[in-house]
Design an enzyme around this catalytic site. Structure first.
Site, mmCIF file in Angstrom:
data_model
loop_
_atom_site.group_PDB
_atom_site.id
_atom_site.type_symbol
_atom_site.label_atom_id
_atom_site.label_comp_id
_atom_site.label_asym_id
_atom_site.label_seq_id
_atom_site.Cartn_x
_atom_site.Cartn_y
_atom_site.Cartn_z
ATOM 1 C CG ASP A 108 -43.615 0.568 -16.737
ATOM 2 O OD1 ASP A 108 -44.346 0.160 -16.250
ATOM 3 O OD2 ASP A 108 -43.353 1.226 -15.944
ATOM 4 C CG ASN B 231 -31.420 -3.158 -18.504
ATOM 5 O OD1 ASN B 231 -30.991 -2.965 -19.932
ATOM 6 N ND2 ASN B 231 -31.705 -1.628 -18.368
ATOM 7 C CG ASP C 288 -30.133 0.108 -25.259
ATOM 8 O OD1 ASP C 288 -31.171 0.477 -24.039
ATOM 9 O OD2 ASP C 288 -29.186 0.257 -25.390
ATOM 10 C CD GLU D 285 -38.430 1.489 -16.540
ATOM 11 O OE1 GLU D 285 -38.575 1.415 -15.558
ATOM 12 O OE2 GLU D 285 -37.289 2.273 -17.870
#
Length: 511
Positions: free
Chosen positions: A390, A398, A407, A433
């Site tokens: 991940d 973010n 994204d 993620e």
């Protein structure tokens, strides 16, 4: 002799006229019968396609709702102390019309005063302990309990009259729902309820247990609950074009032992008299829903070919031409219908197995692939390896650059990973993620080298807007007769070991 011959000729003319008339009537009747049957089949295929497309949209909508709630839950798991500003900053972009999201922490009776002071220092406005009388709906002081589940933060789009400080345990239905989520450690969904704005909705609850590598998750590690209310009308109608809403009548029923198929949602467009109908089973968290679909007059009108039937009846004298045209129409209509069925089937299958953001396989297909590959590996004595990874500090990306940037990072990450793997390797997105790479026929040392290569590919070049991004990798090789869950846990534990040891590294799973 002459009168007889004349009479015989007239008789033959009449006979020929009768035969032609009868042949015309017979052929026209046959054409009408064939066309009517073809029309019914074409309409049935069009109806099934409409149903499949609508159900796919609704299934995806419920899945997205599930993922959003799980994303907020993971946010609280990974954060030590979340202020109201942080909560609103993270949750507000997720909230759509007809939805609310809230954080309900668990507070012991002796900690109420300390928590109240801390909440005010964190910036929580209008925070005062209270509970709602389930009968009168009026506010009342807190009842003494060993523990309280108090609403601390709330993000909403609609005019929902709920203030921070409310103890959710005061309502028996909410208490039972929280207890179920607490015992199962899973997301649960309420029975249909009447929301404060008077509309029907459902109540989602996701428990937040503080994860620790040193101690197993138990009841004492419960931090609280992520709760969400959603209007059923929003879930069933939002994002669907108006013409599509007008073509189908949709009802949603809850299936359980107490409420056998109670209708909890009914679309506005009424069903038209027709034998066409379909139903689909939808599972959301711990609830099973039955969707029924029936055509409306708008759908039947759009797919009606009554004018062709009238045209065939009016121009029955051109039977040969009409037969040729009818065969041509039947063949072309059938070809178009079959082509459309095949195209839509492929689209629906692709939609069901891929992640809509990154284009890689989704979690559901990942589990299906693993189940099949584990059987093949066991039967054919073939090696099978798994890489779990991940994005490190994805929340920071973010928070710093926005969810659109996040994204874009996930999409670019999948592109890089795909460019560095074999065609046989299968890339899947298993969470927000989190990703998994299935490596059939690959031994542990080869898979470890691949993971090191992928780690370098990810961190070598900066990502647009976000800059340098790293990932933590966990590698595991399947052991004979090992279950899927055990295999996954080892790979997942290796990945979290990589994160705990500094991130941007590869760790092997314990044997």
């Amino acid at each position: 002799m002459m009168p007889f011959r004349k009479s015989a000729l007239k008789a033959s003319d009449v006979t020929l006229c009768i035969l032609v008339c009868l042949a015309g009537v017979a052929v026209t009747s046959l054409v009408l019968i064939l066309y009517h049957g073809s029309e019914q089949r074409t309409v049935a295929v069009a109806f099934q396609l409409e149903v499949d497309e609508r159900f796919s949209r609704l299934q995806r909508r419920f899945t997205v709702q599930d993922l959003k709630l799980d994303t907020v839950r993971r946010f609280f798991i990974n954060a030590d102390d979340v202020t109201e500003k942080e909560f609103m900053g993270f949750v507000t972009p997720l909230v759509e019309e007809g939805e609310t999201y809230g954080w309900v922490p668990r507070i012991l009776e002796q900690d109420l005063q300390v928590f109240h002071t801390k909440a005010l220092l964190n910036g929580t406005s209008d925070f005062a302990y209270h509970e709602i009388n389930p009968i009168t709906g009026a506010e009342a002081p807190l009842t003494r309990r060993p523990e309280h589940m108090v609403l601390l933060y709330l993000s909403k789009r609609d005019d929902v009259k709920v203030t921070p400080g409310m103890d959710v345990l005061a309502r028996p239905d909410r208490e039972a729902l929280l207890k179920k989520a607490r015992e199962t450690h899973q997301m649960v969904v309420s029975q249909p309820l009447k929301m404060s704005n008077g509309q029907a909705g459902v109540f989602f609850v996701a428990p937040v247990f503080k994860e620790s590598s040193e101690a197993p998750v138990n009841d004492e590690s419960l931090q609280g609950f992520i709760v969400s209310t959603i209007r059923l009308a929003s879930l069933m109608e939002q994002g669907i074009p108006l013409p599509s809403l007008q073509r189908l009548n949709v009802t949603l029923s809850l299936i359980d032992t107490q409420h056998q198929e109670d209708n909890i949602y009914q679309s506005l467009s009424p069903a038209a008299p027709s034998p066409l109908n379909a139903q689909r089973l939808l599972k959301v968290a711990d609830q099973n829903y039955l969707m029924r679909f029936r055509p409306t007059s708008t759908f039947l009108s759009a797919n009606s070919h009554a004018s062709f039937i009238s045209l065939i009846a009016v121009f029955g004298t051109g039977l040969t031409l009409l037969m040729t045209l009818m065969v041509y129409l039947l063949i072309t209509q059938r070809a178009r219908a079959l082509s459309l069925v095949e195209e839509r089937t492929q689209d629906l299958r692709l939609l069901n197995i891929t992640d809509h953001l990154t284009g890689v396989y989704n979690r559901r297909h990942f589990e299906e692939l693993m189940e099949r590959l584990l059987i093949e590996a066991n039967d054919q004595y073939q090696p099978l390896s798994l890489i779990m990874f991940d994005v490190d500090h994805f929340k920071r990306i973010n928070d710093s650059w926005g969810h659109q940037c996040g994204d874009n990072v996930l999409k670019a990450l999948c592109t890089r990973i795909r460019s560095a793997t074999r065609k046989a390797d299968l890339l899947c997105r298993t969470g927000g993620e989190e990703f998994a790479l299935i490596c059939p026929g690959s031994e542990l040392h080869d898979t470890k080298r691949l993971a090191e290569k992928l780690r370098a590919v990810v961190s070598a070049l900066p990502f647009e807007e976000a800059g340098q991004v790293t990932c933590s990798f966990g590698v595991a090789a399947w052991m004979p007769s090992e279950s899927f869950d055990a295999f996954m846990r080892r790979a997942d534990s290796a990945m979290y070991s990589a994160k705990s040891k500094g991130r941007d590294q590869v760790q092997l799973a314990n044997v």
